[in-house]
Design a protein around this motif. Structure first.
Motif, mmCIF file in Angstrom:
data_model
loop_
_atom_site.group_PDB
_atom_site.id
_atom_site.type_symbol
_atom_site.label_atom_id
_atom_site.label_comp_id
_atom_site.label_asym_id
_atom_site.label_seq_id
_atom_site.Cartn_x
_atom_site.Cartn_y
_atom_site.Cartn_z
ATOM 1 N N LYS A 188 0.809 -1.222 0.000
ATOM 2 C CA LYS A 188 0.000 0.000 0.000
ATOM 3 C C LYS A 188 0.840 1.269 0.000
ATOM 4 N N TYR A 189 2.133 1.131 0.275
ATOM 5 C CA TYR A 189 2.971 2.302 0.499
ATOM 6 C C TYR A 189 4.073 2.377 -0.557
ATOM 7 N N GLU A 190 3.698 2.505 -1.794
ATOM 8 C CA GLU A 190 4.639 2.459 -2.906
ATOM 9 C C GLU A 190 5.599 3.642 -2.956
ATOM 10 N N LYS A 191 5.290 4.742 -2.275
ATOM 11 C CA LYS A 191 6.148 5.919 -2.295
ATOM 12 C C LYS A 191 7.202 5.914 -1.181
ATOM 13 N N LEU A 192 7.285 4.817 -0.433
ATOM 14 C CA LEU A 192 8.245 4.757 0.671
ATOM 15 C C LEU A 192 9.670 5.009 0.201
ATOM 16 N N GLU A 193 10.346 5.915 0.910
ATOM 17 C CA GLU A 193 11.754 6.199 0.667
ATOM 18 C C GLU A 193 12.613 5.711 1.828
ATOM 19 N N LYS A 225 20.257 3.357 -1.263
ATOM 20 C CA LYS A 225 21.550 3.983 -1.033
ATOM 21 C C LYS A 225 22.134 3.589 0.320
ATOM 22 N N GLU A 226 21.266 3.305 1.301
ATOM 23 C CA GLU A 226 21.729 2.916 2.634
ATOM 24 C C GLU A 226 20.986 1.666 3.085
ATOM 25 N N LEU A 227 21.739 0.704 3.574
ATOM 26 C CA LEU A 227 21.178 -0.556 4.041
ATOM 27 C C LEU A 227 21.832 -0.926 5.358
ATOM 28 N N ASN A 228 21.036 -1.064 6.409
ATOM 29 C CA ASN A 228 21.560 -1.433 7.723
ATOM 30 C C ASN A 228 21.088 -2.850 8.052
ATOM 31 N N LEU A 229 22.037 -3.780 8.064
ATOM 32 C CA LEU A 229 21.757 -5.173 8.402
ATOM 33 C C LEU A 229 22.571 -5.613 9.616
ATOM 34 N N CYS A 230 22.987 -4.662 10.458
ATOM 35 C CA CYS A 230 23.761 -4.987 11.649
ATOM 36 C C CYS A 230 22.973 -5.923 12.560
ATOM 37 N N TYR A 246 16.525 4.092 1.816
ATOM 38 C CA TYR A 246 17.080 3.743 3.132
ATOM 39 C C TYR A 246 16.268 2.604 3.726
ATOM 40 N N LEU A 247 16.947 1.528 4.111
ATOM 41 C CA LEU A 247 16.293 0.376 4.713
ATOM 42 C C LEU A 247 17.084 -0.063 5.926
ATOM 43 N N ASP A 248 16.430 -0.087 7.071
ATOM 44 C CA ASP A 248 17.056 -0.516 8.320
ATOM 45 C C ASP A 248 16.347 -1.768 8.825
ATOM 46 N N LEU A 249 17.052 -2.881 8.806
ATOM 47 C CA LEU A 249 16.555 -4.149 9.347
ATOM 48 C C LEU A 249 17.433 -4.626 10.497
#
Length: 181
Positions: free
Chosen positions: A120-125, A170-175, A148-151
């Motif tokens: 439902k949230y296709e504009k997520l940045e 551009k940014e991915l947090n998988l710590c 930006y994705l933080d998991l």
């Protein structure tokens, strides 16, 4: 707060870090509100906010409102929703209508299972899902604006195949996710 009998011209309301409790009021007389920051209070619920057609920013972080995502309100202008550390738990199931949403922060909760697809949230940045109990990656490839994705601090040992289809990322947090390679 403004006297609802006299109308309200507020555009921005920030009352974070106080000791307000109970339900977040509906701000019925304040239909020009664009920004509401009620973070770090003691709220336990939220009254219907769907009449706030100009609302673009809603920060409810550090309250206890575990049922917030179960509302079926239409928050058609909302671009930012902060629900970090609010007691959300179980499987993620949002029925809120937020077609303009760009940033969603649901970190530091007790959400579990598969990372939702957020269809439902296709504009997520910006998608901030850290410090939950997610165990599987969902399909996010349709989120073409996601940068930006933080998991972090979840347990998702196999995630890398999913990120290959996120061209704007551009940014991915998988710590601290238990990644195995």
């Amino acid at each position: 707060l403004p006297d609802p009998r006299k109308g309200c011209r507020l555009r921005k309301l920030v009352v974070s870090g106080n000791q307000w409790s109970g339900f977040v009021p509906g701000f019925q007389a304040c239909d020009s509100l664009e920004t509401i920051d009620l973070s770090s209070n003691y709220f336990t619920g939220v009254s219907d906010l769907s009449h706030l057609q100009n609302l673009t920013f809603l920060e409810l972080t550090n309250n206890h409102i575990p049922k917030f995502l179960e509302n079926d309100w239409n928050l058609s202008s909302l671009q930012y929703l902060g629900l970090s550390n609010t007691g959300l738990s179980g499987l993620f199931a949002a029925v809120l209508q937020m077609p303009m949403l760009q940033t969603l922060d649901i970190s530091d909760n007790m959400l579990l299972g598969e990372v939702p697809s957020f269809n439902k949230y296709e504009k997520l940045e910006r998608l901030i899902l850290g410090s939950n109990y997610f165990t599987r990656a969902g399909d996010l490839s349709h989120l073409r604006y996601l940068s930006y994705l933080d998991l972090s601090s979840n347990h998702i040992p196999s995630f890398l195949t999913l990120t290959m289809n996120l061209s704007a990322l551009k940014e991915l947090n998988l710590c601290d996710t238990g990644l195995v390679g």
